[in-house]
Design a protein around this motif. Structure first.
Motif, PDB file in Angstrom:
ATOM      1  N   TRP A  52       0.842  -1.306  -0.051  1.00 44.54           N
ATOM      2  CA  TRP A  52      -0.009  -0.066  -0.071  1.00 44.54           C
ATOM      3  C   TRP A  52       0.775   1.196   0.001  1.00 44.54           C
ATOM      4  N   LEU A  53       1.992   1.157   0.807  1.00 39.10           N
ATOM      5  CA  LEU A  53       2.952   2.446   0.614  1.00 39.10           C
ATOM      6  C   LEU A  53       3.579   2.704  -0.694  1.00 39.10           C
ATOM      7  N   ASP A  54       3.936   1.611  -1.291  1.00 37.15           N
ATOM      8  CA  ASP A  54       4.593   1.594  -2.666  1.00 37.15           C
ATOM      9  C   ASP A  54       3.679   2.257  -3.733  1.00 37.15           C
ATOM     10  N   THR A  55       2.104   1.786  -3.490  1.00 36.40           N
ATOM     11  CA  THR A  55       1.369   2.367  -4.606  1.00 36.40           C
ATOM     12  C   THR A  55       0.702   3.589  -4.192  1.00 36.40           C
ATOM     13  N   GLY A  56       1.298   3.950  -3.209  1.00 36.77           N
ATOM     14  CA  GLY A  56       0.341   5.420  -2.629  1.00 36.77           C
ATOM     15  C   GLY A  56      -0.808   5.279  -1.839  1.00 36.77           C
ATOM     16  N   GLU A  57      -1.167   4.252  -1.551  1.00 38.39           N
ATOM     17  CA  GLU A  57      -2.512   4.143  -0.855  1.00 38.39           C
ATOM     18  C   GLU A  57      -2.575   4.658   0.587  1.00 38.39           C
ATOM     19  N   ILE A  58      -1.530   4.527   1.154  1.00 41.23           N
ATOM     20  CA  ILE A  58      -1.193   5.177   2.335  1.00 41.23           C
ATOM     21  C   ILE A  58       0.136   5.946   2.410  1.00 41.23           C
ATOM     22  N   ASP A  59       0.116   7.010   3.359  1.00 38.04           N
ATOM     23  CA  ASP A  59       1.421   7.955   3.166  1.00 38.04           C
ATOM     24  C   ASP A  59       2.623   7.453   4.121  1.00 38.04           C
ATOM     25  N   LEU A  60       2.334   6.717   5.138  1.00 36.02           N
ATOM     26  CA  LEU A  60       3.538   6.362   5.952  1.00 36.02           C
ATOM     27  C   LEU A  60       2.898   5.103   6.798  1.00 36.02           C
ATOM     28  N   SER A  61       3.709   4.016   7.136  1.00 35.09           N
ATOM     29  CA  SER A  61       3.574   3.063   7.701  1.00 35.09           C
ATOM     30  C   SER A  61       4.633   2.558   8.682  1.00 35.09           C
ATOM     31  N   LEU A  62       4.221   1.719   9.809  1.00 34.04           N
ATOM     32  CA  LEU A  62       5.159   1.048  10.673  1.00 34.04           C
ATOM     33  C   LEU A  62       5.398  -0.247   9.603  1.00 34.04           C
ATOM     34  N   LEU A  63       6.655  -0.656   9.709  1.00 38.30           N
ATOM     35  CA  LEU A  63       6.866  -1.926   9.040  1.00 38.30           C
ATOM     36  C   LEU A  63       7.861  -2.760   9.836  1.00 38.30           C
ATOM     37  N   TYR A  64       8.127  -4.141   9.571  1.00 38.85           N
ATOM     38  CA  TYR A  64       9.364  -4.397  10.190  1.00 38.85           C
ATOM     39  C   TYR A  64      10.387  -5.337   9.424  1.00 38.85           C
ATOM     40  N   ASN A  65      11.561  -5.331  10.065  1.00 35.83           N
ATOM     41  CA  ASN A  65      12.788  -5.954   9.344  1.00 35.83           C
ATOM     42  C   ASN A  65      12.938  -5.409   8.019  1.00 35.83           C
ATOM     43  N   LEU A  66      12.686  -4.134   7.607  1.00 34.09           N
ATOM     44  CA  LEU A  66      13.123  -3.473   6.377  1.00 34.09           C
ATOM     45  C   LEU A  66      13.983  -2.431   6.320  1.00 34.09           C
ATOM     46  N   SER A  67      14.980  -2.293   5.202  1.00 32.81           N
ATOM     47  CA  SER A  67      15.755  -1.275   5.147  1.00 32.81           C
ATOM     48  C   SER A  67      15.268  -0.301   4.040  1.00 32.81           C
ATOM     49  N   ASP A  68      16.105   0.582   3.775  1.00 34.66           N
ATOM     50  CA  ASP A  68      15.742   1.616   2.715  1.00 34.66           C
ATOM     51  C   ASP A  68      15.426   0.811   1.325  1.00 34.66           C
ATOM     52  N   THR A  69      14.469   0.995   0.383  1.00 32.74           N
ATOM     53  CA  THR A  69      14.240   0.513  -0.803  1.00 32.74           C
ATOM     54  C   THR A  69      14.289   1.384  -1.822  1.00 32.74           C
TER      55      THR A  69
END
Length: 316
Positions: free
Chosen positions: A135-152
């Motif tokens: 949803w973050l990638d497609t712009g459906e949400i503006d920001l999000s908590l995620l886990y075990n992720l680095s910059d993409t």
């Protein structure tokens, strides 16, 4: 294609009836029918199947609905941002929250944003990390908590905290927060686990590769609530982050204990889309969320969590 046509499309799709849509839109039924018909004529394809269960969107309509909802949301944002009170940050901000943190974070975040930025309308979405990232990638949400992720390539990520995983069983499993359980012991019991591809499942599988036990998985699900229900019903034990189960353990609905040997943690991060500059309402909510998470960790309200040592300012 007009805004009123798109509004009619979304309303009919949501309620499944032209009659109910007309009442919600304060229009007569023929006016709503006409808006839908004009859209169908312009696009050259039917948008609804009329069934005994109501108006069912066609595959073509589903595509248009997704785009129309995003377009109308952006217009709502623009209206809010272009009519601010002097010195007030206004707008609509959509935030993704991991299912496991809803109980400890959703209400405090809503309260904090309402107090500090009353001109911001908050929209909260929950799901597992992979879905929120989509949803973050497609712009459906503006920001999000995620886990075990680095910059993409598309997302900027700020580490917030690290939290321990717990093994969770029914009350009679007699698990205790102060008595860590080795993975080998936990894996010797029947297990209810997240489905493959779920971020939490990846952590479980990593621990399984170290522990010399071949577990018996009795069920897999993408719902944390269902994990807990199946455990309570006696189908096995499960693995969850402490934040998702601490309240149940404290109330005696379930029992739980930290997992050890090996020690496995998950890293909770804040993700936003790469932009040259965050718009003011998104930056305000990102800062509020970051501050709130820090307060919850320091006070112990976010159980079994430690602040990540690599904080960065939102958008930088």
């Amino acid at each position: 294609m007009e805004l009123r046509q798109l509004t009619a499309l979304l309303t009919v799709a949501e309620v499944g009836s032209v009659t109910r849509a007309a009442k919600l839109l304060h229009l007569v039924q023929p006016a709503v029918t006409r808006q839908i018909r004009l859209l169908e004529e312009e696009l050259g394809t039917p948008l609804f199947e009329r069934t005994r269960h109501g108006m069912v969107p066609t595959p073509a309509a589903e595509v248009l609905i997704m785009r129309a909802r995003r377009a109308l949301d952006e217009l709502d944002r623009a209206r809010a941002e272009l009519r601010p009170e002097p010195g007030e940050v206004t707008g609509i901000v959509s935030v993704g929250l991991l299912e496991s943190v809803l109980e400890i974070l959703a209400e405090p975040l809503t309260d904090a944003v309402a107090r500090r930025h009353p001109g911001i309308e908050l929209r909260l979405f929950s799901g597992y990390s992979g879905l929120l990232q989509q949803w973050l990638d497609t712009g459906e949400i503006d920001l999000s908590l995620l886990y075990n992720l680095s910059d993409t390539p598309s997302l900027w990520v700020a580490p917030l905290l690290r939290e321990q995983l717990w093994v969770v069983g029914p009350p009679d499993a007699d698990l205790h927060v102060g008595s860590p359980v080795p993975w080998a012991t936990a894996l010797a019991h029947p297990l209810v686990l997240p489905v493959s591809g779920h971020g939490l499942r990846a952590l479980v599988d990593r621990a399984r590769s170290v522990a010399p036990v071949q577990p018996r998985i009795v069920a897999q699900t993408n719902s944390m609530l269902l994990q807990k229900q199946l455990v309570l019903a006696g189908h096995g034990w499960t693995v969850l982050p402490a934040a998702g189960v601490a309240a149940d353990v404290a109330a005696g609905r379930l029992s739980g204990a930290p997992l050890t040997a090996p020690d496995v943690e998950r890293s909770v991060v804040l993700g936003v889309q790469h932009r040259s500059r965050l718009i003011a309402p998104v930056e305000a909510v990102a800062s509020t969320l970051t501050r709130l998470v820090g307060e919850l960790v320091r006070s112990g309200a976010w159980p079994a969590a430690t602040a990540d040592a690599r904080p960065r300012a939102a958008g930088g």
